[in-house]
Design a protein around this motif. Sequence first.
Motif, PDB file in Angstrom:
ATOM      1  N   UNK A  39       0.835  -1.200   0.000  1.00 33.92           N
ATOM      2  CA  UNK A  39       0.000   0.000   0.000  1.00 33.92           C
ATOM      3  C   UNK A  39       0.871   1.252   0.000  1.00 33.92           C
ATOM      4  N   UNK A  40       0.354   2.309  -0.628  1.00 35.55           N
ATOM      5  CA  UNK A  40       1.040   3.592  -0.593  1.00 35.55           C
ATOM      6  C   UNK A  40       0.915   4.184   0.807  1.00 35.55           C
ATOM      7  N   UNK A  41       1.648   5.262   1.042  1.00 33.01           N
ATOM      8  CA  UNK A  41       1.568   5.962   2.319  1.00 33.01           C
ATOM      9  C   UNK A  41       0.114   6.287   2.647  1.00 33.01           C
ATOM     10  N   UNK A  42      -0.596   6.848   1.659  1.00 35.19           N
ATOM     11  CA  UNK A  42      -1.982   7.248   1.900  1.00 35.19           C
ATOM     12  C   UNK A  42      -2.854   6.034   2.254  1.00 35.19           C
ATOM     13  N   UNK A  85      -5.446  14.582   5.982  1.00 36.89           N
ATOM     14  CA  UNK A  85      -4.603  15.662   5.456  1.00 36.89           C
ATOM     15  C   UNK A  85      -3.913  16.409   6.578  1.00 36.89           C
ATOM     16  N   UNK A  86      -4.660  16.674   7.636  1.00 34.25           N
ATOM     17  CA  UNK A  86      -4.081  17.337   8.798  1.00 34.25           C
ATOM     18  C   UNK A  86      -2.957  16.520   9.415  1.00 34.25           C
ATOM     19  N   UNK A 134       4.504  14.431   6.065  1.00 38.12           N
ATOM     20  CA  UNK A 134       4.514  13.458   4.969  1.00 38.12           C
ATOM     21  C   UNK A 134       3.755  13.960   3.753  1.00 38.12           C
ATOM     22  N   UNK A 135       3.392  15.256   3.762  1.00 40.92           N
ATOM     23  CA  UNK A 135       2.718  15.827   2.602  1.00 40.92           C
ATOM     24  C   UNK A 135       3.624  15.679   1.388  1.00 40.92           C
ATOM     25  N   UNK A 136       3.034  15.265   0.266  1.00 43.25           N
ATOM     26  CA  UNK A 136       3.827  15.083  -0.939  1.00 43.25           C
ATOM     27  C   UNK A 136       4.349  13.662  -1.086  1.00 43.25           C
TER      28      UNK A 136
END
Lengths: 264, 254
Positions: free
Chosen positions: B91-94, B116-117, B124-126
């Motif tokens: 699985x991806x991070x998301x 998102x928060x 880990x944004x991006x």
Amino acid sequence: MSARRAPWAVALPLVLLLLWDVAVSRHWVAEGIIPAPAQVARSWYTWIFGASTASLSPYSGTWVANVLHSARRVLLGFVLAAAVGIPLGVFIGWNRLVARVVDPSIQLLRPVPITAWLPFAIAVFGIYDASALFLIGLGAFYPIVVNTTHGVRDTNLLLLRAARMLGAGPATVLTKVVFRSALPSIFTGLRLGIGVAWTAVIVAEMIAVKSGLGYVLWDAYYVGRMDICVATMFSVGLLGLASDQILLRVSRLVLRWRALEAHA
Amino acid sequence: MSTVSLRAVSKEFQARADRVLAVDGVDLAIAHNEFAAILGPSGCGKSTVLNMVAGFERPTRGRVLVDEQPVDAPGPQRGVVFQEAALFPWYTVLDNVTFGPRTRGVPPGAYRPKVEGLLDLVGLRGFERHYPAELSGGMKQRVGLARVLVMEPALLLMDEPFGSLDAQTRSVMQELLLSVWERHQQTVLFVTHDIEEALLLADTVVVMTARPGRIKTRIPVDLPRPRTLETTTSPRFNELKRQLLGLVRQDALT
């Protein structure tokens, strides 16, 4: 295969072809038994495309039809084997009771070679497709079920704990964690399985049905057409290679995350 | 929020022919919003204690209670961060972070803003579309933390989560954890063999002895909050550190 590696890959086959040609032209082998490469190539060509003049060869132009017969049997038998082998392997690997009940029988039957099943298959299914599908399916089934079981048992305990801790029930754990984690192993089983399927289709067609590459191979041998026999061997080899490459591509696509791991 | 209590808890493991006593008669109480660290040498049974609170393992004797209820299975109200991040590699991070809510059938609209928060919070944004194999050890642990925090657990169980990170990354992660905890004030049970880590993070340090694992002492950490890495240079910190060093060393020698 990358363009850079291709020259290396064809070097050895070229040397072997040359050796074969020399062996025939220098009469190192008994004359008339082993055909020269060029003879095989010509016969193969006629077998595929037919002859421009009216040909006496019964094989002329029948290659595609026979390949389709064999490929269809391999595909059907393989899909059957996967449809039974993967779910069964998951349950054997996951459930101790299922393992205790089913696994010993599989281990007992597994050493029986596919060829030994031939009389049984013909007696039960007759000289029909069903016979061939039974043999192909059975042959491909073993590596698929064994590798699936192995992959499931190998699931990392920490990942199971993590999933349960995140609220996953048994069904989610099985589909989202255990199955996913077993996929690399399952693909190994599928690749071994398709190899066995090509072996089994030739054996089955030699005896149990009246069409396909195996049938042509045996028929050509009886009428002394060794050129066709050799062309058949090449055909089966190439088809086996192609089907394995297809599975390999699919597995790379599905297991993209694993390729990244290898590079890390 | 949540309380933890262990009452006369023992745990035996079957090792080949004989049984090994890993945890022996542990009594432990952790209050609401308390940050408790269990400190001990490797093999002292501290992870076993945590696994029993998580519901991964059952005590051989005694009772493990969370909010006065016996623990009988793992669940999202008790979030666990493992030493090896134990992310799902396919699985991806998301998808790793949203595994919990997706599994429980929470509609995407309900968890998306929170996710998102959280990704912002752990930096880990991006990286949402990256696979775990593409992340560094510290980033993997951030994902491991985020996937647990998204469940808003009342109790956070951490099993040497920064143990395999390099010193620099470990400090950054410790500060991150402090800021998360100071904001959400979960009850935390944090297992470590690192004295400084225990002192920097915890309200209470529980010292365990090895083989069989018993609780030796319980030391309140009276360092003021909010704490930062600066805290580790204060005289009081070093005083406590000396005290703990003595306790741990004494045990290592016997």
